[in-house]
Write an enzyme that holds these catalytic residues in place. Sequence first.
Site, mmCIF file in Angstrom:
data_model
loop_
_atom_site.group_PDB
_atom_site.id
_atom_site.type_symbol
_atom_site.label_atom_id
_atom_site.label_comp_id
_atom_site.label_asym_id
_atom_site.label_seq_id
_atom_site.Cartn_x
_atom_site.Cartn_y
_atom_site.Cartn_z
ATOM 1 C CB CYS A 1 -14.184 80.123 26.788
ATOM 2 S SG CYS A 1 -13.143 80.334 25.210
ATOM 3 C CD GLU B 1 -28.521 73.294 20.794
ATOM 4 O OE1 GLU B 1 -29.495 72.544 21.542
ATOM 5 O OE2 GLU B 1 -27.712 74.126 21.455
ATOM 6 C CB CYS C 1 -16.054 74.243 22.020
ATOM 7 S SG CYS C 1 -14.740 75.413 21.310
ATOM 8 C CB CYS D 1 -23.879 84.594 22.774
ATOM 9 S SG CYS D 1 -24.091 85.681 21.528
ATOM 10 C CB CYS E 1 -18.506 79.099 26.316
ATOM 11 S SG CYS E 1 -19.189 78.464 25.015
ATOM 12 C CB CYS F 1 -26.120 81.366 15.375
ATOM 13 S SG CYS F 1 -24.647 81.250 16.341
HETATM 14 N N1 SAH Z 1 -15.295 79.707 19.232
HETATM 15 C C1 SAH Z 1 -15.784 80.919 18.441
HETATM 16 C C2 SAH Z 1 -17.433 81.028 18.286
HETATM 17 C C3 SAH Z 1 -18.303 80.547 19.206
HETATM 18 S S1 SAH Z 1 -19.088 81.368 20.397
HETATM 19 C C4 SAH Z 1 -15.148 82.138 19.349
HETATM 20 O O1 SAH Z 1 -14.926 82.044 20.579
HETATM 21 O O2 SAH Z 1 -15.504 83.224 18.935
HETATM 22 C C5 SAH Z 1 -19.755 83.071 19.974
HETATM 23 C C6 SAH Z 1 -19.584 84.215 20.915
HETATM 24 O O3 SAH Z 1 -20.353 83.855 22.053
HETATM 25 C C7 SAH Z 1 -18.039 84.128 21.352
HETATM 26 O O4 SAH Z 1 -17.758 85.605 21.316
HETATM 27 C C8 SAH Z 1 -18.035 83.858 22.767
HETATM 28 O O5 SAH Z 1 -16.954 84.032 23.474
HETATM 29 C C9 SAH Z 1 -19.493 84.181 23.119
HETATM 30 N N2 SAH Z 1 -19.987 83.510 24.216
HETATM 31 C C10 SAH Z 1 -19.899 82.329 24.867
HETATM 32 N N3 SAH Z 1 -20.167 82.008 25.993
HETATM 33 C C11 SAH Z 1 -20.984 82.877 26.278
HETATM 34 C C12 SAH Z 1 -21.921 83.352 27.221
HETATM 35 N N4 SAH Z 1 -22.433 82.418 28.369
HETATM 36 N N5 SAH Z 1 -22.515 84.496 27.204
HETATM 37 C C13 SAH Z 1 -22.273 85.708 26.273
HETATM 38 N N6 SAH Z 1 -21.377 85.127 25.406
HETATM 39 C C14 SAH Z 1 -20.983 84.170 25.169
#
Ligand code: SAH
Length: 382
Positions: free
Chosen positions: A134, A110, A130, A358, A137, A123
């Site tokens: 995390c 996406e 991934c 995000c 996420c 974006c």
């Molecule tokens: N892997 C990279 C980029 C992807 S995510 C990284 O970790 O930076 C982009 C941003 O969105 C990151 O800061 C991530 O931690 C955040 N993010 C992921 N899941 C989220 C969620 N459910 N709500 C808000 N932010 C989130």
Amino acid sequence: MPLKFEDENILEDNSIVYEGLTDLLGLDKAGLAKFFTSIGEKPFRSTQIMKWIHQFGVSDFDEMTNLSKALREKLKQTAIIRTPKIIAEQKSEDGTIKWLLEVDQKNSVEAVFIPEKNRGTLCISSQVGCALDCSFCATGKQGFNRNLENWEIIAQMWVANKALGCKPKEERIISNVVFMGMGEPLLNVTHTFPAARILMDDNAYGLSKRRVTISTAGVVPAIEKIKEALDVSLAISLHAPNNALRDELVPINQKYPLEKLMPALYDYVKDGHSKKHVTIEYVMLDKINDRVEHAEELIGLLGELPCKINLIPFNSFEGVDYVRSSNNAIHRFQDKLVQAGLKCTVRRTRGDDIDAACGQLAGKVSDRTKRTLKAIEIKTKS
Ligand code: SAH
């Protein structure tokens, strides 16, 4: 449990050959020059072809009218410009647009366009799924299939410009690009870096280094490498002020804990590299990391690091137990940081009605980590 990551130190040849043809879409200036030399042409051809592909959105060699017929024929014999298919386009009430792009028969990724008053941000994704997992996420929950290749990364920009009906040379609707879609860009530097270079090349999209941001969960060896390879803005997904909590939220912390990450960040901004500061991303999770004590600990951790903090209200998705912090908690946290002299903004949630905010990007991932299976097992057991 030991964590294993691929591609932490590789910055090698990034040319992609498809059915005997070199894919030109993802080649940066140096890659294109090398290709033209290899077919007995002058390296300056790379400037011409870059303009055709990226500024005029042309993928058919026959349309490149300032190249001789003989050269066009030669290109057809040796090269290809592949572009992914848009499988779906969704538009949010707030104007955000999400595209689902097919990258192979089993996988799609996406990309999201977020229009604002004075700018438009795209974006983009760097991997199919991934591997980092995390805990908050959605992308991580989908598991991981593979790295995107450089052409698949830059193709998101190419396709978005096309879909928005703009020629980047004439009209810059997409003014900023952030590597904040699916995947961890710094576990795929071989393909992410050339894509970032194309974004910043004047013969392609010509974005300044302030307008291209790589976001990472903290792959320390790659952060150390960026400086040698390219000058872009860096964002760090910190999310916790101490190792115990960060180990839980961002498991790559077990491999690269804060005592390794923080010096790498100081080093990154040293000598005025990039914007002279890094962006610190901090997701706001109710009662998990949003208390005043966490803010105080964060102030201590960041110390003198030149940075801006971006608080991200948590975006929910199916099957997750976290809750977004209350507005009060977010503002209390922000006030604390501001009082300590730190720059801190709260990210406005965009596109959540179409799951484009995000952490909500999931695409279609043919999972190779068996994580999705494990998740189903856990769900059915409980
Ligand atoms: N892997 C990279 C980029 C992807 S995510 C990284 O970790 O930076 C982009 C941003 O969105 C990151 O800061 C991530 O931690 C955040 N993010 C992921 N899941 C989220 C969620 N459910 N709500 C808000 N932010 C989130």
